[in-house]
Design a protein around this motif. Structure first.
Motif, mmCIF file in Angstrom:
data_model
loop_
_atom_site.group_PDB
_atom_site.id
_atom_site.type_symbol
_atom_site.label_atom_id
_atom_site.label_comp_id
_atom_site.label_asym_id
_atom_site.label_seq_id
_atom_site.Cartn_x
_atom_site.Cartn_y
_atom_site.Cartn_z
ATOM 1 N N MET A 49 42.690 34.809 48.192
ATOM 2 C CA MET A 49 43.725 34.572 47.213
ATOM 3 C C MET A 49 44.827 35.599 47.403
ATOM 4 O O MET A 49 44.630 36.620 48.076
ATOM 5 C CB MET A 49 43.159 34.638 45.794
ATOM 6 C CG MET A 49 42.153 33.545 45.503
ATOM 7 S SD MET A 49 41.687 33.534 43.789
ATOM 8 C CE MET A 49 40.498 32.191 43.788
ATOM 9 N N GLY A 265 44.615 33.295 40.173
ATOM 10 C CA GLY A 265 43.431 34.113 39.958
ATOM 11 C C GLY A 265 42.928 34.107 38.528
ATOM 12 O O GLY A 265 42.001 34.849 38.206
ATOM 13 N N LYS A 321 38.551 35.504 35.828
ATOM 14 C CA LYS A 321 39.581 36.261 36.544
ATOM 15 C C LYS A 321 39.068 36.653 37.920
ATOM 16 O O LYS A 321 37.934 37.118 38.090
ATOM 17 C CB LYS A 321 39.945 37.528 35.748
ATOM 18 C CG LYS A 321 41.074 38.341 36.368
ATOM 19 C CD LYS A 321 42.399 37.628 36.296
ATOM 20 C CE LYS A 321 43.519 38.469 36.885
ATOM 21 N NZ LYS A 321 44.815 37.749 36.847
ATOM 22 N N HIS A 322 39.941 36.435 38.925
ATOM 23 C CA HIS A 322 39.703 36.929 40.280
ATOM 24 C C HIS A 322 40.793 37.928 40.611
ATOM 25 O O HIS A 322 41.981 37.641 40.457
ATOM 26 C CB HIS A 322 39.739 35.779 41.287
ATOM 27 C CG HIS A 322 39.739 36.259 42.717
ATOM 28 N ND1 HIS A 322 38.577 36.503 43.410
ATOM 29 C CD2 HIS A 322 40.766 36.540 43.567
ATOM 30 C CE1 HIS A 322 38.887 36.918 44.626
ATOM 31 N NE2 HIS A 322 40.198 36.954 44.748
ATOM 32 N N HIS A 323 40.379 39.122 41.065
ATOM 33 C CA HIS A 323 41.354 40.154 41.416
ATOM 34 C C HIS A 323 40.804 40.943 42.586
ATOM 35 O O HIS A 323 39.880 41.759 42.435
ATOM 36 C CB HIS A 323 41.615 41.079 40.219
ATOM 37 C CG HIS A 323 42.666 42.126 40.490
ATOM 38 N ND1 HIS A 323 44.012 41.842 40.459
ATOM 39 C CD2 HIS A 323 42.547 43.449 40.797
ATOM 40 C CE1 HIS A 323 44.700 42.956 40.721
ATOM 41 N NE2 HIS A 323 43.824 43.937 40.940
ATOM 42 N N ASP A 327 35.429 39.744 40.587
ATOM 43 C CA ASP A 327 35.405 38.475 39.856
ATOM 44 C C ASP A 327 34.647 38.690 38.564
ATOM 45 O O ASP A 327 33.597 39.351 38.559
ATOM 46 C CB ASP A 327 34.700 37.385 40.673
ATOM 47 C CG ASP A 327 35.542 36.869 41.808
ATOM 48 O OD1 ASP A 327 36.501 36.124 41.548
ATOM 49 O OD2 ASP A 327 35.249 37.234 42.976
#
Length: 738
Positions: A49, A265, A321-323, A327
Motif C-alpha cells: 500500500m 489504508g 487500519k493499515h500503516h 495492521d
C-alpha cells in the motif's frame, strides 16, 4: 417443566489500550469443505500500500475496480491479524455450502455438522470435540458475546460468504470459548452485488422466503439480507412418530452491513442484525399426571400448550487500519437477548408440580482490539485485548402446590411464588504472541494470554500457548501444539434465593446445595499432519487430549428456558479425526471420521439439580459425559453436469453418522443410544429464462430412507426429555437474482 422435558425441577469500568502487532498467514480456502490441520499458511500478506504520507490512489475508476482491489487488500490484512497458525481449520466455501441440503438456507448448525468432530444433539445444539457448548462465533473477526438462544440459531448461513471452524491448540488471540471458533466472513455488496429472492416450501408446512440486496456507491459498500421461517417441526419430536404434536415455529433473521473505505489504508464498517423465534413445545402423549390440582386428576398430555420466545439483537462497529508494517482492528460490540416461557397453567402443575412464567434477559457490551506488527523478516508480533460488561436478569412467577414436613402434598390448591436475579459481570482479556520463523520450513507461534472475570466468582488465569508447524515439502505439513485454557461459566445461573423460594412446595429440590459454577481450567494438547498428493486431493489426521479441572457442562433440568451450567471437578477429553477431500472439475468429494472419549467425575457446583444417589456415584467414579458420542462421521459427493452450460445441473448427496449420545440404564450415562445414519439428496437446476438473471430450481430430500433415530431418550445426567431426529422431508426452492 413438563413431562415432555422429563423430570420436574428438583430442583468497574476498565480502559484497556491494545498494542497492536502481527505478520500474517491465512490458511488457503478450498473449494470443498475440507480440513487444513495446523498448516502454516502461504504468505498472503496484503499487497503493498502507499507509504505513509504518500498521495492516495484514485478512489475508484469508472468500474469501481480501485475500490474493489482496496477492499480485497484490507480483507487480507484483517485475516493476517488473526490467523489460525498451528490450529486445525475446516473451511466451508460458497460452493461447499450449496452442496449440502438446503444450501445457504440451511440452519448454521446443520452446516457445521459436516465438519470433523462435530456431534448433533437435541434443540439444534452441536458439540465440538467432546465439549458441551464452549463454541465461539466471530463476524468479520469480531467475537460475538454469548446469548440465551436455546432452540434457535441467532445467526443464519445466508449471511456468510465463507465459514471456518477452527479447533485444536488455539493461538493466544482466541480465548474464553475455545472448543471451536466459528469464524464467519460476511457477504458484502462487492462480493454479492444486486438482489436475490428465494422461496423454499415443502413437507411439514415448511415455508421459508428470503432476500438479499447488495451494492456499492462510491467508497461505500452495503449489504442487507433477511429470511422468514415457518414450519411444524420447530423442536425435535419427543416421539418416533412422523408428525409431532404442537410443534409450530415462526422465526425471522436479518442482517445489514455497511462499509466505508476512508482511504487505501482505512476502513470503517458497521454490522447490525437480529433474530426472533416463537416455538410451541411439542407434546408427548400418554403421560400420567403426578399431582391433583383443584380436584383435577386427569390431563391429556397431548393437549399441553407451552410456548417459548427467543429474541437476539446485536451490533458491531469496527475501525480497521493499515500503516506500513502495522495492521489493527478496533471494534465496539453489543448483544441483547431475551427468553420467555409460558407454561400450560394447569397441565404443568399437574405433571411437574410447578407452572412457571419465566423471562430471562442478557445484555453485553464491550470492546475488542487486535493487531499485528511485522517486526522483522522472521518475527511477526500480535497483541490484543477484550473488555466486556454483561448484565443478566431473570424473573419467574410460578404456581406450585404446598407440601408438609414429610414432603407430601398438603393441598390441591395452588399458591404463587416469585424469584429472580440481577447480575452484572465483567470480563477482561489481553494477549501477546510472536510468530517466529526459526527455519525456512519451521515456524513457532508462542504467546501468553491473561483472562479475568468478576461475576458470581472472581477468577483469573495466565495461559501460555505454543504451536510448531513443519513443512518439509509441498506435500506434507506437520503440527503440534499446547494451550492452557480458561473458560468462564455463563453469567445467568440459579441463585440460592430462588431455591429458598421453593421451600415447602412441590418445586423444592431434594438437595439445596448450590455452589456457584466456576471457570473451567484445562491443559490442551494437539498434534497432526496433512498430506496433499495433488492440489485437488488432501488427507489429514489430528489427535487431541484435554485434562480439565472444573470442566463445564450444561443440563436441562426444568422448564425449557435455558441450560443450567455445572462443573465436574476433574475430566479428560481425548480423540482423533480423519479427513479427506477431493475437488477437481465437476467433482467434489469429502469425508470425515472422528472418535471421542469425554469423561468426568465429582459434580462440585449447582448440586441442587441432581439426586443424592446420582451425586454420590459420580463423586466416586468417572462417568461418560452425557453429550459424548464415541464415533462420528460425515461425507458427501457433488457432481455438476454441463458446468459451463446455461442448463448446468448440480447433483449432490451426503450422509451423517453417529454411534449415539449417552443414556442411563443402571448407573449415570452408562450406555450409548443406538447408532444412526442419515442420508440426504439434493439437486439444483439452472434455468436460462430469457430476460432473467440466474434462476435456480432446487430439490432437497432430507433423510431419504426415513430412518427413525433417537437423539435423546430422556435419561442421562442433565437430560430432560426424549427427542428424535427429523424424519423424511421434501423441500423445493426457487431462487432468482436480479
Amino acid at each position: 417443566m413438563r413431562r415432555y422435558l422429563g423430570r420436574s425441577w428438583r430442583g468497574g469500568a476498565a480502559l484497556v489500550l491494545g498494542a497492536a502487532l502481527v505478520l500474517g498467514a491465512a490458511v488457503a480456502t478450498p473449494a470443498l469443505a475440507q480440513t487444513s490441520p495446523s498448516t502454516t499458511p502461504p504468505d498472503v500478506s496484503p499487497a503493498p500500500m502507499p507509504a505513509p504520507g504518500a498521495a492516495p490512489a484514485p478512489a475508484a475508476d469508472a468500474s469501481g475496480l480501485g475500490i474493489t482491489v482496496t477492499a480485497k487488500r484490507l480483507d487480507e490484512a484483517r485475516s493476517s491479524i488473526q490467523p489460525s497458525l498451528g490450529a486445525s481449520r475446516y473451511d466451508f466455501t460458497p460452493e461447499s455450502i450449496k452442496a449440502i441440503p438446503q444450501g445457504d438456507q440451511a440452519p448454521l448448525n446443520q452446516v457445521l455438522l459436516r465438519a470433523p468432530g462435530v456431534v448433533q444433539d437435541s434443540f439444534g445444539q452441536i458439540h465440538v470435540r467432546g465439549d458441551h457448548g464452549n463454541v465461539q462465533y466471530r463476524l468479520d473477526g469480531v467475537q460475538l458475546p454469548e446469548g440465551l438462544s436455546l432452540f434457535s440459531n441467532a445467526l443464519a448461513t445466508q449471511y456468510a460468504d465463507k465459514i471456518a471452524l477452527i479447533t485444536g491448540a488455539l493461538p493466544a488471540q482466541y480465548g474464553l470459548r475455545q472448543a471451536g471458533v466459528v469464524d464467519i466472513t460476511l457477504k458484502s455488496g462487492t462480493s454479492d452485488p444486486g438482489a436475490e429472492s428465494s422461496i423454499m416450501m415443502g413437507s411439514r408446512d415448511y415455508v421459508q422466503p428470503s432476500g438479499t440486496y447488495g451494492g456499492r456507491s462510491g467508497n461505500v459498500d452495503y449489504f442487507i439480507t433477511g429470511q422468514f421461517l415457518h414450519n411444524a417441526i420447530g423442536i425435535e419430536n419427543p416421539t418416533s412418530s412422523y408428525t409431532p404434536i404442537h410443534d409450530v415455529t415462526n422465526q425471522w433473521h436479518a442482517l445489514g452491513k455497511v462499509t466505508d473505505i476512508i482511504d487505501e489504508g482505512t476502513r470503517v464498517s458497521f454490522i447490525a442484525g437480529g433474530s426472533s423465534g416463537q416455538f410451541q413445545i411439542p407434546n408427548n402423549p400418554g403421560q400420567t399426571p403426578q399431582f391433583t390440582v383443584q380436584g383435577n386428576t386427569t390431563f391429556n398430555s397431548s393437549l399441553l400448550n407451552q410456548l417459548q420466545w427467543e429474541d437476539t439483537y446485536y451490533g458491531i462497529l469496527s475501525l480497521q487500519k493499515h500503516h506500513g508494517d502495522l495492521d489493527f482492528q478496533l471494534s465496539g460490540f453489543t448483544r441483547y437477548s431475551a427468553l420467555s416461557f409460558q407454561p400450560d397453567a394447569l397441565g404443568d402443575l399437574m405433571f411437574n408440580g410447578i407452572a412457571p412464567w419465566a423471562k430471562q434477559t442478557d445484555l453485553a457490551i464491550g470492546m475488542q482490539g487486535d493487531g499485528s506488527w511485522k517486526a522483522t523478516s522472521t518475527h511477526t508480533v500480535r497483541a490484543g485485548f477484550l473488555v466486556q460488561r454483561e448484565r443478566a436478569t431473570s424473573l419467574t412467577n410460578a404456581q406450585v402446590l404446598p407440601v408438609d414436613d414429610t414432603g407430601a402434598v398438603s393441598s390441591d390448591q395452588p399458591l404463587g411464588i416469585a424469584y429472580g436475579s440481577d447480575r452484572i459481570g465483567w470480563t477482561y482479556s489481553v494477549y501477546l504472541q510472536d510468530e517466529w520463523k526459526i527455519l525456512p520450513k519451521v515456524t513457532v507461534n508462542y504467546g501468553l494470554r491473561f483472562d479475568a472475570i468478576n461475576a458470581a466468582t472472581q477468577e483469573n488465569q495466565l495461559s501460555p500457548r505454543i504451536n510448531v508447524v513443519w513443512e518439509p515439502n509441498d506435500m506434507l505439513t506437520v503440527h503440534g501444539g499446547y494451550a492452557r485454557y480458561f473458560t468462564p461459566p455463563p453469567l445467568n445461573q440459579v441463585n440460592n434465593a430462588a431455591i429458598a423460594a421453593t421451600a415447602g412446595t412441590t418445586a423444592a429440590p431434594t438437595i439445596t446445595q448450590n455452589t456457584p459454577a466456576m471457570a473451567e481450567r484445562s491443559n490442551y494438547f494437539d498434534a497432526g499432519f496433512e498430506i496433499r498428493p495433488k492440489d485437488s486431493l488432501k488427507f489429514g489426521f489430528d489427535a487431541y487430549y484435554k485434562i480439565a479441572q472444573n470442566l463445564l457442562d450444561e443440563g436441562q433440568f426444568g422448564a425449557p428456558i435455558v441450560l443450567t451450567s455445572f462443573n465436574y471437578a476433574n475430566a479428560t477429553v481425548k480423540g482423533f479425526e480423519l479427513t479427506g477431500a477431493y475437488d477437481r472439475g465437476p467433482w467434489s468429494v469429502y469425508g470425515n471420521f472422528a472418535w471421542s472419549d469425554a469423561q468426568g467425575t465429582n459434580i462440585n457446583s449447582a448440586q441442587f439439580n441432581f439426586g443424592a444417589d446420582e451425586l454420590a456415584f459420580i463423586q466416586q467414579h468417572y462417568i461418560y459425559l452425557d453429550h459424548n458420542q464415541s464415533w462420528t462421521g460425515s461425507g458427501g459427493v457433488a457432481y455438476t453436469v454441463n458446468p459451463d452450460s446455461d442448463w448446468a445441473t448440480r447433483l449432490s448427496t451426503d450422509i451423517i453418522f453417529g454411534t449415539g449420545l449417552r443414556k442411563t440404564v443402571l448407573t449415570p450415562n452408562d450406555t450409548s443410544l443406538p447408532s444412526y445414519a442419515v442420508w440426504n439428496l439434493s439437486a439444483v437446476q439452472k434455468l436460462p429464462i430469457k430476460g432473467m438473471r440466474s434462476v435456480n430450481l432446487r430439490l432437497d430430500v432430507i433423510n431419504v430412507l426415513d430412518s427413525v433415530y433417537e437423539l435423546r431418550d430422556g435419561t442421562g445426567v442433565g437430560v430432560g426429555a426424549p427427542q428424535y431426529g427429523l424424519r423424511r422431508t421434501f423441500l423445493v426452492s426457487l431462487a432468482q437474482k436480479f
